[in-house]
Structure formats: C-alpha cells, structure tokens
Design a protein around this motif. Structure first.
Motif, mmCIF file in Angstrom:
data_model
loop_
_atom_site.group_PDB
_atom_site.id
_atom_site.type_symbol
_atom_site.label_atom_id
_atom_site.label_comp_id
_atom_site.label_asym_id
_atom_site.label_seq_id
_atom_site.Cartn_x
_atom_site.Cartn_y
_atom_site.Cartn_z
ATOM 1 N N GLN A 43 -8.793 5.316 0.961
ATOM 2 C CA GLN A 43 -7.732 4.672 1.734
ATOM 3 C C GLN A 43 -8.121 3.228 2.075
ATOM 4 O OE1 GLN A 43 -4.904 6.064 1.976
ATOM 5 N NE2 GLN A 43 -3.988 6.036 4.011
ATOM 6 N N ARG A 44 -9.399 3.007 2.375
ATOM 7 C CA ARG A 44 -9.861 1.645 2.660
ATOM 8 C C ARG A 44 -9.749 0.759 1.411
ATOM 9 N NH1 ARG A 44 -14.721 1.687 7.041
ATOM 10 N NH2 ARG A 44 -14.439 3.762 7.911
ATOM 11 N N VAL A 45 -10.104 1.325 0.255
ATOM 12 C CA VAL A 45 -9.971 0.560 -0.984
ATOM 13 C C VAL A 45 -8.507 0.209 -1.228
ATOM 14 C CG1 VAL A 45 -10.292 0.585 -3.490
ATOM 15 C CG2 VAL A 45 -12.035 1.594 -2.010
ATOM 16 N N GLN A 46 -7.633 1.157 -0.950
ATOM 17 C CA GLN A 46 -6.204 0.905 -1.158
ATOM 18 C C GLN A 46 -5.705 -0.229 -0.270
ATOM 19 O OE1 GLN A 46 -4.237 3.231 -3.394
ATOM 20 N NE2 GLN A 46 -2.652 3.976 -2.028
ATOM 21 N N LEU B 68 3.084 -11.303 3.049
ATOM 22 C CA LEU B 68 3.808 -10.189 3.661
ATOM 23 C C LEU B 68 3.067 -8.922 3.296
ATOM 24 C CD1 LEU B 68 6.296 -8.700 4.946
ATOM 25 C CD2 LEU B 68 7.399 -8.882 2.688
ATOM 26 N N LEU B 69 2.878 -8.037 4.281
ATOM 27 C CA LEU B 69 2.220 -6.753 4.029
ATOM 28 C C LEU B 69 3.210 -5.624 4.275
ATOM 29 C CD1 LEU B 69 -1.327 -7.188 5.588
ATOM 30 C CD2 LEU B 69 -0.815 -6.628 3.206
ATOM 31 N N VAL B 70 3.340 -4.731 3.288
ATOM 32 C CA VAL B 70 4.213 -3.565 3.362
ATOM 33 C C VAL B 70 3.337 -2.346 3.103
ATOM 34 C CG1 VAL B 70 6.242 -2.423 2.415
ATOM 35 C CG2 VAL B 70 6.169 -4.931 2.523
ATOM 36 N N LEU B 71 3.120 -1.540 4.130
ATOM 37 C CA LEU B 71 2.134 -0.468 4.070
ATOM 38 C C LEU B 71 2.784 0.855 4.429
ATOM 39 C CD1 LEU B 71 -0.645 -2.350 6.101
ATOM 40 C CD2 LEU B 71 -0.230 -2.454 3.632
ATOM 41 N N ASP B 72 2.677 1.818 3.533
ATOM 42 C CA ASP B 72 3.276 3.136 3.717
ATOM 43 C C ASP B 72 2.186 4.116 4.146
ATOM 44 O OD1 ASP B 72 5.093 5.173 3.759
ATOM 45 O OD2 ASP B 72 5.761 4.924 1.687
ATOM 46 N N GLU B 73 2.205 4.528 5.390
ATOM 47 C CA GLU B 73 1.224 5.463 5.952
ATOM 48 C C GLU B 73 -0.221 4.996 5.748
ATOM 49 O OE1 GLU B 73 1.560 8.138 7.807
ATOM 50 O OE2 GLU B 73 3.736 8.129 7.834
ATOM 51 N N PRO B 74 -0.569 3.786 6.164
ATOM 52 C CA PRO B 74 -1.928 3.307 5.909
ATOM 53 C C PRO B 74 -3.008 4.044 6.688
ATOM 54 C CG PRO B 74 -0.772 1.791 7.357
ATOM 55 C CD PRO B 74 0.244 2.790 6.866
ATOM 56 N N PHE B 75 -2.646 4.701 7.803
ATOM 57 C CA PHE B 75 -3.647 5.342 8.643
ATOM 58 C C PHE B 75 -3.760 6.843 8.384
ATOM 59 C CE2 PHE B 75 -2.118 1.614 10.963
ATOM 60 C CZ PHE B 75 -3.318 0.962 11.203
ATOM 61 N N MET C 85 0.858 -1.180 0.000
ATOM 62 C CA MET C 85 0.000 0.000 0.000
ATOM 63 C C MET C 85 0.894 1.229 0.000
ATOM 64 S SD MET C 85 -2.908 1.014 2.788
ATOM 65 C CE MET C 85 -3.755 2.594 2.735
ATOM 66 N N PRO C 86 0.959 1.953 -1.130
ATOM 67 C CA PRO C 86 1.805 3.150 -1.175
ATOM 68 C C PRO C 86 1.156 4.314 -0.444
ATOM 69 C CG PRO C 86 0.647 2.890 -3.245
ATOM 70 C CD PRO C 86 0.304 1.685 -2.416
ATOM 71 N N GLU C 87 1.981 5.281 -0.051
ATOM 72 C CA GLU C 87 1.425 6.477 0.593
ATOM 73 C C GLU C 87 0.572 7.263 -0.400
ATOM 74 O OE1 GLU C 87 2.823 10.342 3.244
ATOM 75 O OE2 GLU C 87 4.316 9.196 2.142
#
Length: 319
Positions: free
Chosen positions: A138-141, A152-159, A78-80
């Motif tokens: 953001q939820r769709v992303q 593996l999950l890699v999330l950039d600023e998910p919140f 998930m990119p920022e």
C-alpha cells in the motif's frame, strides 16, 4: 478559485443510474474526504475525473478548463485494487511509473528514492513488490501516485488495511502535498480518520452528493448536547429543566439534549445545586452520526435501503 470542478456528472450502466447530477469542487491545498456506502458512486466519480470513464452528462474542469490528456498526466491516482507489478523491484517500478508520467530517468530515480524514504521503504528498494507485506504494498502504491510530483491527488481507500503507524506516515505525506497547494481527494470507510484529517467532507448516497462541507458546517444546527458529571446528583436531577431531555446515564455522567433556546447555564446551576460538578462539556456529533443522519434522511425520501456506517470499520467496499 477552485482547482477542480465536477459539474453535474451523470453516469448510467444499462438501465441503472450510478451517478446523478454529481457536483462539487476541490480547492487548492485541501484534504477532501469522500465518504459513502457500497455502490454509492465514489470510485465511478474518481474514474471520471481521471478520464478512465466518460460521463453521460456533465464535465470535469481543471482551473476552469476541460481536463485534457496532458493535464491528466499531472494527476496522481491510487486505485483501491493494487495495480503494481509483483515481480518488479520497488525502485525500478517507481522509476518506471515516474518516466511514464514524463520525468527524465535521473529525476525519476531521485524522486523514487525520496518518496520510498518518505514512506518508510528505503530498506525495501530492491525487493520485489509481491514479496512485501500488504501494508508495504500500500505504501508503494501511494509512492507511485506521488512520484511524478502531481498537481492533484485522487486516492481510493489509501488507508485500507494499514496499521496506525503506517496511517500516520501516509497522513503526513498527504499533508505535505496539501501544504504545497495540491488538492487531495480520497475515499475512506474509516470515518473517524476522515473527520480527524480532512478540511472538508462530501457524503455521497445513491449517486448524489447529499452533503458537503467542513465538519462544523455538516453539524449545522444540530441540537446542543451536554455531558455533565455530577457524582452526588440523583438520577432525575435534570428531569424538570425546561427544554432539556436526558438521553442516557453512564455512571455519574448524564448526557443531555437541549431544545432551541434552552439555557445551558440553568443546567449548570441545577447540577451545582446537587454538589460538585467534575465535568460540564458540550458534545459534538461525530462524522459517523452525521453520515447516518444524511443517509437516513435520503432513505426516508426515496425509500431506498441505507448503507450502514460506524466510526471505525463501517462500509467495506466502494462503488
């Protein structure tokens, strides 16, 4: 055994070094918070893990082996910056992205409906993404990162930009994946949130991992701090106690710092001598304070400018 090992990664852009011997590991089923100031190197590290960027030194290993094209298909990213098709419907978009990761069409549609429902988007499946609120985008992303059953999950600023309800929904989704043994690494500037939900935290500054561990490990041997509410006590009631320093007063509450070896029971007895004690508790430094301490220590040794931090809305963008 670690799921992912980041081993001595270095990266330069022209004459500027953005990552320097970056090294840490991700354990199965853990939530790993990745925190740092603007330009610290968080996003660069994530992109190297994904294979979007090639490191100039070091490597990334998955289960002890170099990450390949096939293994990268099992990563949810998930990119920022939002990378969605604004004129495409939610269900069609999620299904399309799941198919790109190798899911058959029927499974892709089923997984898309599941994660849309899990993240509160069941009523928006036919809506174009561009017509959704930023929070729902953001939820769709996040659903797009989850829909292909990643390992593996890699999330950039998910919140980023989410209201408290959406934060809770996304947190539970990440915990669900972690409970399945999937490691989750995410960056965030909301240090209070990172402290609350993460198993371990990595603090990055100037392209290096400066500290890594549980919140308890990061606190390490910090001085013991107490808060004492003794409403009848005079302002100087703790002034003569050996190894005790008064840091501040807040109404009837006194905040104290104890030197190594100081007796907290002596503090309690002194407080009781003044009358009733309504509160006697140990204070723990929050992650925001630990972050500042790590960065300030590095700044003192290198002469670089420290990035600011607060517990709720500190460091606005990632490197």
């Amino acid at each position: 055994m670690h799921d992912v090992d980041i081993v001595g990664i270095g990266k330069r852009y022209g004459g500027r070094s953005v990552l320097r011997d970056m090294a840490f590991s991700l354990r199965p089923g853990e939530l790993f918070g990745f925190v740092g100031g603007n330009g610290a190197g968080k996003t660069t590290t994530m992109r190297i893990v994904l294979g979007v960027l090639a490191p100039d030194a070091g490597e990334v290993r998955w289960h002890g082996e170099p990450i390949t094209f096939e293994s990268r298909r099992r990563i949810g990213y998930m990119p920022e910056e939002r990378g969605l098709y604004p004129k495409m419907g939610v269900l069609d978009q999620l299904s399309h992205l799941a198919e790109l990761h190798g899911l058959p069409r029927r499974k892709a549609r089923a997984a898309s409906r599941y994660w849309a429902g899990r993240l509160g988007l069941s009523e928006r499946l036919g809506d174009e993404v561009g017509h959704l609120s930023l929070g729902n985008q953001q939820r769709v992303q996040l659903a797009a990162a989850l829909v292909h059953d990643p390992r593996l999950l890699v999330l950039d600023e998910p919140f980023s930009g989410l209201d408290p309800t959406a934060v809770d929904v996304m947190t539970e989704a990440l915990r669900e994946k972690a409970a399945e043994g999937v490691p989750v690494i995410f960056s965030s500037h909301q240090l209070d949130l990172v402290e609350r939900i993460c198993d371990r935290v990595g603090i990055i500054s100037g392209g290096r991992m400066e500290a890594c561990g549980t919140i308890g490990e990061l606190r390490g041997e910090t001085a013991v701090r107490l808060v004492v509410d003794a409403p009848d006590a005079p302002a100087d009631w703790a002034g003569g106690l050996d190894g005790v320093r008064v840091t501040r007063h807040e109404g009837t509450r006194t905040h104290l710092e104890l030197a190594a070896g100081a007796d907290d029971q002596a503090v309690l007895r002194a407080a009781l001598d003044t009358g009733p004690v309504h509160e006697f508790a140990r204070e723990q430094p929050p992650l925001s304070e630990l972050y500042r301490g790590v960065v300030e220590q590095r700044t003192a040794s290198t002469g670089e400018t420290a990035a600011p931090a607060t517990a709720t809305a500190p460091l606005r963008s990632a490197a």
